[in-house]
Design a protein around this motif. Structure first.
Motif, PDB file in Angstrom:
ATOM      1  N   THR A 197      59.592 103.039  34.742  1.00 44.44           N
ATOM      2  CA  THR A 197      59.284 101.931  33.834  1.00 44.44           C
ATOM      3  C   THR A 197      57.863 101.412  34.015  1.00 44.44           C
ATOM      4  O   THR A 197      57.277 100.853  33.070  1.00 44.44           O
ATOM      5  N   LEU A 198      57.296 101.559  35.208  1.00 44.64           N
ATOM      6  CA  LEU A 198      55.992 100.966  35.514  1.00 44.64           C
ATOM      7  C   LEU A 198      54.884 101.347  34.537  1.00 44.64           C
ATOM      8  O   LEU A 198      54.057 100.487  34.176  1.00 44.64           O
ATOM      9  N   PRO A 199      54.783 102.611  34.069  1.00 44.49           N
ATOM     10  CA  PRO A 199      53.693 102.929  33.141  1.00 44.49           C
ATOM     11  C   PRO A 199      53.674 102.062  31.882  1.00 44.49           C
ATOM     12  O   PRO A 199      52.602 101.832  31.314  1.00 44.49           O
ATOM     13  N   SER A 200      54.842 101.557  31.459  1.00 44.02           N
ATOM     14  CA  SER A 200      54.891 100.709  30.266  1.00 44.02           C
ATOM     15  C   SER A 200      54.676  99.233  30.597  1.00 44.02           C
ATOM     16  O   SER A 200      54.667  98.395  29.691  1.00 44.02           O
ATOM     17  N   VAL A 201      54.498  98.929  31.877  1.00 44.34           N
ATOM     18  CA  VAL A 201      54.232  97.542  32.298  1.00 44.34           C
ATOM     19  C   VAL A 201      52.985  97.577  33.186  1.00 44.34           C
ATOM     20  O   VAL A 201      53.053  97.455  34.409  1.00 44.34           O
ATOM     21  N   PRO A 202      51.807  97.769  32.584  1.00 47.86           N
ATOM     22  CA  PRO A 202      50.588  97.995  33.374  1.00 47.86           C
ATOM     23  C   PRO A 202      50.236  96.843  34.321  1.00 47.86           C
ATOM     24  O   PRO A 202      49.691  97.083  35.395  1.00 47.86           O
ATOM     25  N   VAL A 203      50.555  95.605  33.964  1.00 48.26           N
ATOM     26  CA  VAL A 203      50.203  94.487  34.839  1.00 48.26           C
ATOM     27  C   VAL A 203      50.950  94.580  36.164  1.00 48.26           C
ATOM     28  O   VAL A 203      50.447  94.119  37.199  1.00 48.26           O
ATOM     29  N   ALA A 204      52.104  95.203  36.159  1.00 48.50           N
ATOM     30  CA  ALA A 204      52.834  95.411  37.401  1.00 48.50           C
ATOM     31  C   ALA A 204      52.330  96.662  38.115  1.00 48.50           C
ATOM     32  O   ALA A 204      52.185  96.668  39.348  1.00 48.50           O
ATOM     33  N   ALA A 205      52.050  97.730  37.354  1.00 47.14           N
ATOM     34  CA  ALA A 205      51.583  98.979  37.971  1.00 47.14           C
ATOM     35  C   ALA A 205      50.272  98.782  38.710  1.00 47.14           C
ATOM     36  O   ALA A 205      50.006  99.474  39.711  1.00 47.14           O
ATOM     37  N   GLU A 206      49.442  97.842  38.262  1.00 50.34           N
ATOM     38  CA  GLU A 206      48.150  97.588  38.922  1.00 50.34           C
ATOM     39  C   GLU A 206      48.309  96.947  40.302  1.00 50.34           C
ATOM     40  O   GLU A 206      47.390  96.996  41.117  1.00 50.34           O
ATOM     41  N   GLN A 207      49.477  96.364  40.579  1.00 50.01           N
ATOM     42  CA  GLN A 207      49.630  95.587  41.814  1.00 50.01           C
ATOM     43  C   GLN A 207      50.406  96.309  42.909  1.00 50.01           C
ATOM     44  O   GLN A 207      50.525  95.791  44.020  1.00 50.01           O
ATOM     45  N   GLY A 208      50.932  97.478  42.626  1.00 49.22           N
ATOM     46  CA  GLY A 208      51.635  98.190  43.683  1.00 49.22           C
ATOM     47  C   GLY A 208      52.442  99.336  43.141  1.00 49.22           C
ATOM     48  O   GLY A 208      52.639  99.478  41.921  1.00 49.22           O
ATOM     49  N   ASP A 209      52.944 100.189  44.065  1.00 46.86           N
ATOM     50  CA  ASP A 209      53.777 101.301  43.642  1.00 46.86           C
ATOM     51  C   ASP A 209      55.208 100.813  43.412  1.00 46.86           C
ATOM     52  O   ASP A 209      55.522  99.628  43.568  1.00 46.86           O
ATOM     53  N   ALA A 210      56.080 101.748  43.029  1.00 41.77           N
ATOM     54  CA  ALA A 210      57.451 101.374  42.673  1.00 41.77           C
ATOM     55  C   ALA A 210      58.179 100.698  43.822  1.00 41.77           C
ATOM     56  O   ALA A 210      58.911  99.719  43.625  1.00 41.77           O
ATOM     57  N   ALA A 211      58.004 101.207  45.045  1.00 39.59           N
ATOM     58  CA  ALA A 211      58.700 100.631  46.200  1.00 39.59           C
ATOM     59  C   ALA A 211      58.269  99.187  46.438  1.00 39.59           C
ATOM     60  O   ALA A 211      59.102  98.302  46.704  1.00 39.59           O
ATOM     61  N   ALA A 212      56.946  98.925  46.307  1.00 35.30           N
ATOM     62  CA  ALA A 212      56.440  97.567  46.548  1.00 35.30           C
ATOM     63  C   ALA A 212      56.897  96.608  45.447  1.00 35.30           C
ATOM     64  O   ALA A 212      57.297  95.469  45.728  1.00 35.30           O
ATOM     65  N   ILE A 213      56.841  97.077  44.189  1.00 31.74           N
ATOM     66  CA  ILE A 213      57.266  96.216  43.082  1.00 31.74           C
ATOM     67  C   ILE A 213      58.757  95.916  43.181  1.00 31.74           C
ATOM     68  O   ILE A 213      59.197  94.784  42.976  1.00 31.74           O
TER      69      ILE A 213
END
Length: 897
Positions: free
Chosen positions: A544-560
């Motif tokens: 899902t992260l690629p469609s939510v760039p503001v989250a992808a910029e702040q960490g990988d999937a495990a961190a988010i």
């Protein structure tokens, strides 16, 4: 040798139950206390009956016999019960001893045992030599622990008997040490069981009260603070009886409990597990609701956990491993099998609805195998209402109960408990604000129809309390708005208003959090799971992260994902590596939002017949745009119309009806089509239809007809439906039934008073009710005050003990011919002379002794009905004038029903 085989873990519980507990503030005293004044099985307030004592000695005997080496027999099996009875009889002589505790300790265990045998006469005369030896050995072991118990009492004159105390403690310690070095299987079971029930009490003894998030607020609360007793419908077509949920096992040992999301099913499971683990002595009272659980071992078995990584359901020895208990590796081999084989288990199987249909059928076969293999245990299975069909376990002799929507009194009680818990962690300034919030919220729930419709179960009440406090008295109106406000509070406002920085370096606003969580929720639903592996959840976030760039910029999937787990308040990790939503309703709400955004309307219609998708479909109508929502509802109607199954057709039409209230805009044509289909199900003609209509709520209430042209059974079911839905609108409808010719209908109306506003119900329903053949129920002081203006009735039931003068002043005694009272209302009954026309008196009795001798002075009394009593005094004096009839009373019947 026998004494050396019995650990203190088996004897201490027996000894504690033989004697009364000390009251608060007990301290050292200057003189000894007579033993007969300490025992718990005599006196006015006894806690232990003779039957209870026999059960305790029987358990002690089983421990002794079971500890014998293989091939060695202490006594013939046919004589075991006789030995147990003789031991119980001998121990009752503690109540006859003239000596005090100090004298007994100075005598020592052997002399005390001898004194008890002497007081019992020849109590072992009917036993064989082996039986008498076993009796004496067990009595000696018990006396050793009894004397040690005396030395440990805070009121014992300990300074005078230090030497004796030390000797007794040393003897017990040596026995336990010997058993620890050379334990028998039974001893190992006893020691492990003690650890296990302590673990269960601690693990399930705390409960989250949703939304209490003030300064220094703990995340969980003691179950005693948070637990709210709710009503359950017995599902009996003729009686329509409601009981408090904790009375589910009163006369039943197999129960299927249905309840909607958030209704308190899992909380009840926790309550039963903790209560059983604590083995509270007070439950031994004959009228205690959970007395049947004394001596049992609880097993909490959440279905979603049992099936998370396995295609098969566990055997008993796998229970602890599958539920990821930290004690799984320590359990003695075969321990669960031995517990269940002896009929001592309490099996709490929670959440049949949280597994797939195929798994549900496997679960039924698994249950059948367990029931055949292990008879005599107590079983509770919980499910959402429509996940399994009616009588799903009828062949296995399960009773079906359904948790009812919260009554007005329940809602007010919940609001009070919630604010009490919040006050306990608040500053003085916050406490003053909370006092005002509580008062205004109670008023709002009573006066605002939309709010009352939402406050029907503990979860929704918790949300309402939290938002009311968080928003300083402002509340949203509908269910969708309520969830939106709750998500805003959890995902954004909570940390911001508490001035929290980003502790993990990740700072996400509300919108990206919702997008990630709704995608996660939808995957849960698509997989038919309420629980997933953490690695699986992280993969979903990664996709899902690629469609939510503001989250992808702040960490990988495990961190988010870790950030969402710690800071969202919606996810939790009940066991290492396992993830679920804090409550299923949040999962359904967010999953529905994702389904609408992805355009999966056809999938929603296809899955609508699955109970796991019902709330998803309803919330999807709320999230959808007007045209999308209308098309979804029409598709549900069309699919129902084309179904060859009556059950499926009704299910889809009712779901469409229930979903209508969530549509913000809807064409009249669509609304009329849905109302037409719903009309085919109204009036209700079965208990199942009542339950379905109650699930729809106020929409169904608007369609319920008056009593004209209804059969007596249809009128009874319709009135019952309106009572369970509740609200002021229900009062207007029920007022039309108050002169119905069937007394069952009018009795139901009398019994429902406690579910509505006292004054409004008295004026709208009871004032015009024909009452010459039904009992008017009075439970609270408010109802007693409201009863006086009604002008009196011939049949009155008083379900709580009131001041006698109040009753005389309020009940219009000159007109009362039938009176139903709790036996504890009075010690003597001379005051009943104020009721000159009284013909029939009914007394509800608990464990107390009842003296009815003074009733002989009443000139008009013809009939006395008494529930089964431990003992009754004075019946002989009534023999010539009064007909006395015993009757069975279920103490779980809720006052008002």
């Amino acid at each position: 040798m026998i004494a050396a085989r019995i650990a203190s873990g088996a004897l201490v519980p027996l000894v504690k139950k033989l004697f009364v507990r000390e009251g608060p503030g007990a301290g050292l005293v200057g003189r000894p206390v007579r033993i007969s004044s300490l025992v718990s099985f005599t006196g006015e307030k006894r806690l232990l009956t003779e039957a209870d004592l026999r059960r305790l000695t029987a358990g002690l005997l089983r421990t002794a016999v079971g500890s014998a080496p293989v091939g060695e027999r202490l006594v013939e099996p046919a004589e075991e019960e006789a030995v147990s009875l003789a031991l119980a009889r001998t121990l009752t002589r503690l109540g006859d001893l003239e000596m005090d505790d100090v004298q007994a300790v100075r005598l020592g265990p052997q002399a005390l045992a001898k004194a008890l045998k002497a007081a019992d006469g020849d109590g072992t005369r009917d036993l064989s030599a082996d039986g008498a030896h076993l009796h004496d050995a067990l009595l000696l072991s018990a006396c050793l622990h009894i004397l040690h118990f005396f030395t440990q009492r805070s009121t014992f004159v300990a300074r005078t008997l230090v030497e004796h105390s030390g000797q007794l403690a040393e003897a017990i310690a040596k026995t336990d040490l010997l058993l620890a070095r050379h334990p028998s299987p039974i001893t190992r079971d006893t020691l492990f069981e003690e650890r296990y029930v302590t673990h269960i009490a601690q693990k399930h003894g705390m409960l989250a009260i949703y939304g209490i998030d003030l300064t220094r607020s703990p995340e969980q609360w003691p179950l005693g603070t948070a637990y709210l007793s709710l009503e359950a419908d017995l599902g009996q077509d003729r009686h329509h009886a409601m009981i408090r949920a904790e009375y589910a096992f009163n006369g039943r040992d197999r129960v299927l409990l249905r309840g909607v999301a958030g209704s308190g099913k899992t909380t009840l499971v926790q309550w039963l597990a903790v209560t059983t683990a604590q083995q509270d002595l007070s439950l031994l009272n004959s009228d205690a609701p959970l007395a049947a659980l004394i001596g049992r071992v609880p097993f909490v078995l959440p279905m979603r956990t049992l099936t998370r990584q396995h295609d098969y359901l566990p055997n008993p020895d796998e229970f602890l491993h599958r539920t990821r208990s930290p004690l799984a590796g320590a359990q003695p081999a075969g321990w669960v099998d031995r517990v269940l084989s002896s009929g001592r288990g309490l099996l709490l199987i929670d959440g049949i609805d949280e597994v797939s249909k195929q798994t549900r059928e496997r679960t039924r076969r698994w249950l059948q195998d367990l029931l055949v293999t292990y008879p005599g245990n107590v079983w509770l299975v919980t499910s959402r209402p429509s996940a399994v069909r009616d009588k799903w376990l009828a062949a296995e002799k399960f009773s079906e109960l359904s948790l009812a929507p919260m009554s007005r009194q329940d809602v007010a009680s919940f609001i009070h408990r919630w604010h009490n818990a919040a006050r306990s962690v608040s500053t003085p300034e916050q406490q003053e604000l909370l006092d005002g919030y509580e008062a205004s919220l109670v008023t709002a729930v009573r006066t605002k129809k939309d709010l009352a419709r939402l406050a029907t179960n503990p979860l929704m009440c918790g949300l309402i309390c939290a938002l009311h406090c968080d928003r300083h008295g402002y509340l949203p109106r509908g269910r969708k708005e309520l969830y939106e406000a709750a998500l805003s509070m959890l995902l954004a406002r909570r940390d911001r208003e508490r001035d929290m920085d980003a502790p993990d370096g990740i700072d996400l606003t509300e919108d990206p959090k919702i997008r990630l969580l709704q995608r996660l929720a939808y995957k849960f639903i698509l997989n038919g799971k309420s629980e997933l592996d953490r690695s699986h959840a992280e993969r979903i976030i990664a996709d899902t992260l690629p469609s939510v760039p503001v989250a992808a910029e702040q960490g990988d999937a495990a961190a988010i994902f870790q950030h969402l787990l710690l800071r969202s308040g919606l996810l939790r990790e009940p066991a290492v590596g396992s993830i679920d939503f804090i409550h299923r309703t949040f999962q359904d709400y967010l999953g529905a939002k994702a389904a609408v955004e992805e355009g999966d309307m056809a999938l929603l219609v296809l899955r609508a017949v699955d109970s796991q998708w019902e709330d998803v479909v309803r919330m999807a109508v709320a999230h959808a745009r007007p045209r999308e929502g209308a098309e979804l509802l029409l598709d549900l109607i069309r699919r129902g119309d084309s179904s060859t199954s009556t059950y499926r057709r009704n299910q889809l039409h009712l779901l469409a009806t229930a979903a209508v209230e969530h549509a913000t805009e809807l064409e009249p044509r669509v609304r009329d089509m849905i109302s037409e289909r719903a009309g085919a199900l109204i009036p209700p003609r079965s208990r199942r239809e009542v339950r379905d209509l109650v699930g729809i709520g106020s929409v169904a209430l608007e369609l319920l007809p008056g009593p004209d042209r209804l059969s007596d059974e249809e009128a009874l079911l319709t009135a019952h439906t309106a009572i369970l839905i509740g609200g002021d609108a229900a009062i207007a409808l029920l007022g039309r039934y108050n002169r119905h010719p069937d007394p069952r209908v009018r009795q139901l109306l009398c019994n429902a008073w406690h579910r509505f506003d006292t004054a409004a119900y008295a004026e709208g329903v009871l004032a015009g009710l024909l009452g010459s053949d039904v009992y008017f129920e009075v439970t609270t002081p408010a109802e007693l005050a409201a009863f006086t203006p009604l002008g009196g009735r011939s049949h009155v039931r008083v379900s709580s003990a009131f001041d006698t003068n109040q009753l005389i002043q309020s009940l219009h005694p000159a007109g009362v011919t039938h009176l139903w009272l709790p036996a504890g209302q009075s010690v003597t009954w001379y005051w009943l002379a104020a009721f000159p026309r009284l013909e029939t008196l009914t007394l509800d009795l608990g464990a107390e002794t009842l003296d009815v001798s003074s009733l002989g002075a009443h000139p008009g009394l013809l009939h006395l009905r008494i529930a089964k009593a431990q003992s009754t005094v004075g019946l002989e004096s009534l023999a010539d004038t009064v007909v006395v009839t015993p009757y069975e009373q279920d103490p779980g019947i809720v006052p008002g029903v």
